[in-house]
Design a protein around this motif. Structure first.
Motif, PDB file in Angstrom:
ATOM      1  N   GLU A 135       0.824  -1.219   0.000  1.00  0.00           N
ATOM      2  CA  GLU A 135       0.000   0.000   0.000  1.00  0.00           C
ATOM      3  C   GLU A 135       0.851   1.260   0.000  1.00  0.00           C
ATOM      4  OE1 GLU A 135      -3.377   2.230  -0.124  1.00  0.00           O
ATOM      5  OE2 GLU A 135      -3.269   0.069  -0.289  1.00  0.00           O
ATOM      6  N   THR A 136       1.959   1.287   0.693  1.00  0.00           N
ATOM      7  CA  THR A 136       2.826   2.473   0.787  1.00  0.00           C
ATOM      8  C   THR A 136       3.448   2.797  -0.570  1.00  0.00           C
ATOM      9  OG1 THR A 136       3.522   1.427   2.871  1.00  0.00           O
ATOM     10  CG2 THR A 136       4.444   3.535   2.352  1.00  0.00           C
ATOM     11  N   GLN A 137       3.887   1.757  -1.270  1.00  0.00           N
ATOM     12  CA  GLN A 137       4.481   1.977  -2.585  1.00  0.00           C
ATOM     13  C   GLN A 137       3.425   2.489  -3.576  1.00  0.00           C
ATOM     14  OE1 GLN A 137       6.181  -1.858  -3.451  1.00  0.00           O
ATOM     15  NE2 GLN A 137       8.238  -1.238  -2.734  1.00  0.00           N
ATOM     16  N   GLN A 182       0.786   4.263  -2.824  1.00  0.00           N
ATOM     17  CA  GLN A 182       0.524   5.669  -2.478  1.00  0.00           C
ATOM     18  C   GLN A 182       1.657   6.570  -2.962  1.00  0.00           C
ATOM     19  OE1 GLN A 182      -0.118   5.757   1.738  1.00  0.00           O
ATOM     20  NE2 GLN A 182      -2.252   5.072   1.572  1.00  0.00           N
ATOM     21  N   LEU A 183       2.896   6.078  -2.840  1.00  0.00           N
ATOM     22  CA  LEU A 183       4.048   6.852  -3.300  1.00  0.00           C
ATOM     23  C   LEU A 183       3.992   7.058  -4.817  1.00  0.00           C
ATOM     24  CD1 LEU A 183       6.755   8.223  -2.717  1.00  0.00           C
ATOM     25  CD2 LEU A 183       7.847   5.997  -3.010  1.00  0.00           C
TER      26      LEU A 183
END
Length: 92
Positions: free
Chosen positions: A3-5, A7-8
């Motif tokens: 999820e973080t990647q 969003q990035l």
């Protein structure tokens, strides 16, 4: 991909999109300035053309008037020459 990647990557795409939009707005503004400058130059050229035409017409009128007066003066001198010649022949 977590999820973080995601969003990035989404944030990077939004940033790239905003950069493209800003560049397009800058190009639109620059093209607007060029259009305004071109219109100003065109209007100045048209005004100069009209001024040039008026000057040519004025010069043509002056030449025409001069030719008229020169012709009248020349005709008057010719007439006076004829009168003088007749006077000389007729014994005046």
């Amino acid at each position: 991909m977590d999820e973080t990647q995601a969003q990035l990557i989404a944030e990077q795409l939004r940033h790239a999109n905003s950069l493209v939009k800003a560049e397009m707005e800058a190009l639109r503004a620059e093209m607007g300035h060029y259009r305004d400058l071109t219109n100003l130059r065109l209007s100045e050229l048209e005004a100069a053309r009209l001024d040039h035409e008026n000057r040519l017409r004025t010069a043509t009128d002056g030449v025409t008037q001069f030719k008229l007066w020169a012709g009248l003066a020349n005709g008057g001198a010719g007439l006076m020459s004829i009168v003088a010649m007749l006077k000389a022949f007729l014994g005046g």
